[in-house]
Design a protein around this motif. Structure first.
Motif, PDB file in Angstrom:
ATOM      1  N   LEU A 109      28.531  19.302  90.697  1.00 26.59           N
ATOM      2  CA  LEU A 109      29.925  19.297  90.261  1.00 26.59           C
ATOM      3  C   LEU A 109      30.803  18.346  91.068  1.00 26.59           C
ATOM      4  N   GLU A 110      30.236  17.611  92.011  1.00 28.87           N
ATOM      5  CA  GLU A 110      31.066  16.902  92.984  1.00 28.87           C
ATOM      6  C   GLU A 110      32.024  15.900  92.362  1.00 28.87           C
ATOM      7  N   CYS A 111      31.707  15.349  91.197  1.00 31.46           N
ATOM      8  CA  CYS A 111      32.596  14.378  90.552  1.00 31.46           C
ATOM      9  C   CYS A 111      33.581  15.024  89.584  1.00 31.46           C
ATOM     10  N   ARG A 112      33.422  16.305  89.344  1.00 33.22           N
ATOM     11  CA  ARG A 112      34.334  17.007  88.440  1.00 33.22           C
ATOM     12  C   ARG A 112      35.675  17.240  89.122  1.00 33.22           C
ATOM     13  N   HIS A 113      36.737  17.316  88.332  1.00 32.10           N
ATOM     14  CA  HIS A 113      38.035  17.676  88.884  1.00 32.10           C
ATOM     15  C   HIS A 113      38.106  19.190  89.053  1.00 32.10           C
ATOM     16  N   PHE A 114      38.646  19.613  90.178  1.00 33.58           N
ATOM     17  CA  PHE A 114      38.628  21.028  90.541  1.00 33.58           C
ATOM     18  C   PHE A 114      39.267  21.894  89.456  1.00 33.58           C
ATOM     19  N   ASP A 115      40.356  21.420  88.872  1.00 33.69           N
ATOM     20  CA  ASP A 115      41.078  22.212  87.874  1.00 33.69           C
ATOM     21  C   ASP A 115      40.291  22.421  86.585  1.00 33.69           C
ATOM     22  N   THR A 116      39.226  21.681  86.378  1.00 31.38           N
ATOM     23  CA  THR A 116      38.432  21.837  85.155  1.00 31.38           C
ATOM     24  C   THR A 116      37.318  22.861  85.304  1.00 31.38           C
ATOM     25  N   LEU A 117      37.161  23.420  86.491  1.00 27.94           N
ATOM     26  CA  LEU A 117      36.054  24.345  86.752  1.00 27.94           C
ATOM     27  C   LEU A 117      36.390  25.756  86.296  1.00 27.94           C
ATOM     28  N   SER A 118      35.344  26.536  86.091  1.00 30.15           N
ATOM     29  CA  SER A 118      35.523  27.960  85.812  1.00 30.15           C
ATOM     30  C   SER A 118      35.911  28.692  87.094  1.00 30.15           C
ATOM     31  N   GLY A 119      36.321  29.936  86.960  1.00 34.94           N
ATOM     32  CA  GLY A 119      36.723  30.704  88.138  1.00 34.94           C
ATOM     33  C   GLY A 119      35.604  30.853  89.152  1.00 34.94           C
ATOM     34  N   GLY A 120      34.395  31.128  88.667  1.00 34.20           N
ATOM     35  CA  GLY A 120      33.269  31.268  89.582  1.00 34.20           C
ATOM     36  C   GLY A 120      32.910  29.972  90.262  1.00 34.20           C
ATOM     37  N   GLU A 121      32.987  28.861  89.529  1.00 31.57           N
ATOM     38  CA  GLU A 121      32.701  27.553  90.118  1.00 31.57           C
ATOM     39  C   GLU A 121      33.736  27.205  91.183  1.00 31.57           C
ATOM     40  N   LYS A 122      35.005  27.481  90.889  1.00 33.42           N
ATOM     41  CA  LYS A 122      36.056  27.210  91.878  1.00 33.42           C
ATOM     42  C   LYS A 122      35.809  27.994  93.164  1.00 33.42           C
ATOM     43  N   GLN A 123      35.450  29.260  93.015  1.00 36.53           N
ATOM     44  CA  GLN A 123      35.239  30.092  94.200  1.00 36.53           C
ATOM     45  C   GLN A 123      34.085  29.557  95.040  1.00 36.53           C
ATOM     46  N   ARG A 124      33.026  29.120  94.405  1.00 43.72           N
ATOM     47  CA  ARG A 124      31.887  28.596  95.157  1.00 43.72           C
ATOM     48  C   ARG A 124      32.221  27.270  95.822  1.00 43.72           C
ATOM     49  N   VAL A 125      33.059  26.447  95.189  1.00 38.93           N
ATOM     50  CA  VAL A 125      33.471  25.181  95.798  1.00 38.93           C
ATOM     51  C   VAL A 125      34.343  25.444  97.027  1.00 38.93           C
ATOM     52  N   VAL A 126      35.252  26.399  96.928  1.00 36.49           N
ATOM     53  CA  VAL A 126      36.103  26.736  98.075  1.00 36.49           C
ATOM     54  C   VAL A 126      35.251  27.281  99.226  1.00 36.49           C
ATOM     55  N   ILE A 127      34.244  28.070  98.900  1.00 39.70           N
ATOM     56  CA  ILE A 127      33.328  28.555  99.936  1.00 39.70           C
ATOM     57  C   ILE A 127      32.572  27.377 100.556  1.00 39.70           C
ATOM     58  N   ALA A 128      32.189  26.405  99.739  1.00 37.15           N
ATOM     59  CA  ALA A 128      31.521  25.212 100.271  1.00 37.15           C
ATOM     60  C   ALA A 128      32.424  24.453 101.235  1.00 37.15           C
ATOM     61  N   SER A 129      33.689  24.339 100.893  1.00 36.27           N
ATOM     62  CA  SER A 129      34.639  23.673 101.790  1.00 36.27           C
ATOM     63  C   SER A 129      34.726  24.399 103.122  1.00 36.27           C
ATOM     64  N   ALA A 130      34.697  25.730 103.073  1.00 41.50           N
ATOM     65  CA  ALA A 130      34.725  26.515 104.314  1.00 41.50           C
ATOM     66  C   ALA A 130      33.444  26.303 105.112  1.00 41.50           C
ATOM     67  N   LEU A 131      32.302  26.267 104.443  1.00 39.94           N
ATOM     68  CA  LEU A 131      31.035  26.045 105.139  1.00 39.94           C
ATOM     69  C   LEU A 131      31.012  24.686 105.823  1.00 39.94           C
ATOM     70  N   ALA A 132      31.671  23.708 105.203  1.00 36.93           N
ATOM     71  CA  ALA A 132      31.692  22.358 105.775  1.00 36.93           C
ATOM     72  C   ALA A 132      32.437  22.308 107.101  1.00 36.93           C
ATOM     73  N   GLN A 133      33.256  23.321 107.372  1.00 32.71           N
ATOM     74  CA  GLN A 133      33.973  23.361 108.657  1.00 32.71           C
ATOM     75  C   GLN A 133      33.024  23.552 109.832  1.00 32.71           C
TER      76      GLN A 133
END
Length: 268
Positions: free
Chosen positions: A115-139
């Motif tokens: 999904l890395e090239c997709r725009h965040f606002d186009t994702l489903s709720g579950g996809e958004k949550q997993r992307v936000v968790i990925a951002s946290a893991l990257a810390q």
């Protein structure tokens, strides 16, 4: 407001925090993350006072996933996940190949690499949550198993449908078991807490009602006291357990005798 709350979050595993609205869950998370200073007492992270740790150092070992995120700009998934690398950036604030590698590993760990090239606002709720968790893991620092890494999540399955609730629950379990992270999760979902959490803290009016292993804490008696609701613990033939709210206190016989009035069970 919290009153005399004293907790020890053991390293590793998943700790759940449950309680009615206004019980102090959000305040507790803000204090534990260092965003809010307690009026009395101290918070220690790996034995050191959390307010004594440099912010950049703390951000590499502690990450927070809020209940909702609403980016101001139309970020791609990769751009949003890269925000998790802020604490690692050099003096000029540019991402390096190391940062991109860390983010792509985090996206892969959450099943969102495609999904890395997709725009965040186009994702489903579950996809958004997993992307936000990925951002946290990257810390987090890479390969720092010698140090604690704490991931705090505020109601990670709120507003998700059944499919994505299960998906996020399985992801959190993998992060705890496979990556050695310590997770602290607030939730209103009894079944989610039962299935995912190793330990549960029950908050009532800013005080700890119960704190211990999940099966010893999520009892009908404790839940009756906490929510004013009768909850049946049902064991199925395959050994799985369902926590099923059945009626409000003081109205058990009338509500359980009427199928229309019986509260539905949550995740099984």
């Amino acid at each position: 407001m919290l009153h005399g709350v004293s907790l020890h979050i053991a390293r590793g595993g998943i700790t759940g925090v449950l309680g009615p609205n206004g019980s102090g869950k959000t305040t507790l998370l803000r204090i534990l993350s260092g965003a809010l200073a307690p009026s009395t007492g101290t918070v220690h992270f790996d034995g050191a006072p959390i307010d004594a740790l440099p912010k950049r150092q703390l951000a590499r070992r502690l990450a927070v996933v809020p209940q909702e995120i609403h980016p101001v700009f139309d970020y791609t998934v990769l751009d949003l996940a890269l925000m998790g690398r802020y604490a690692h950036l050099g003096p000029f604030g540019f991402e390096t190949a190391v940062d991109l590698l860390a983010v792509r590993r985090a996206l892969a760990a959450t099943g969102t690499a495609d999904l890395e090239c997709r725009h965040f606002d186009t994702l489903s709720g579950g996809e958004k949550q997993r992307v936000v968790i990925a951002s946290a893991l990257a810390q987090f620092e890479e390969d720092t198993h010698a140090e604690s890494r704490l991931l705090i999540l505020d109601e990670p399955t709120a507003a998700l449908d059944l499919h994505y609730q299960i998906e996020v629950a399985q992801l959190l379990r993998r992060l705890a078991d496979g990556r050695g992270l310590t997770l602290l999760v607030t939730t209103h979902d009894l079944q989610f807490a039962w299935q995912v959490c190793d330990r549960v803290v029950l908050l009532q009016e800013g005080r700890v009602l119960a704190d211990g292993p999940t099966e010893e804490t999520l009892t009908p008696e404790h839940l009756h006291t906490l929510y004013g609701v009768h909850v049946d613990r049902m064991t199925h033939r395959d050994g799985t357990v369902s926590l099923v709210p059945t009626s409000l206190v003081g109205d058990r016989s009338r509500r359980t005798s009427s199928p229309e009035a019986t509260l539905p069970g949550v995740l099984r």
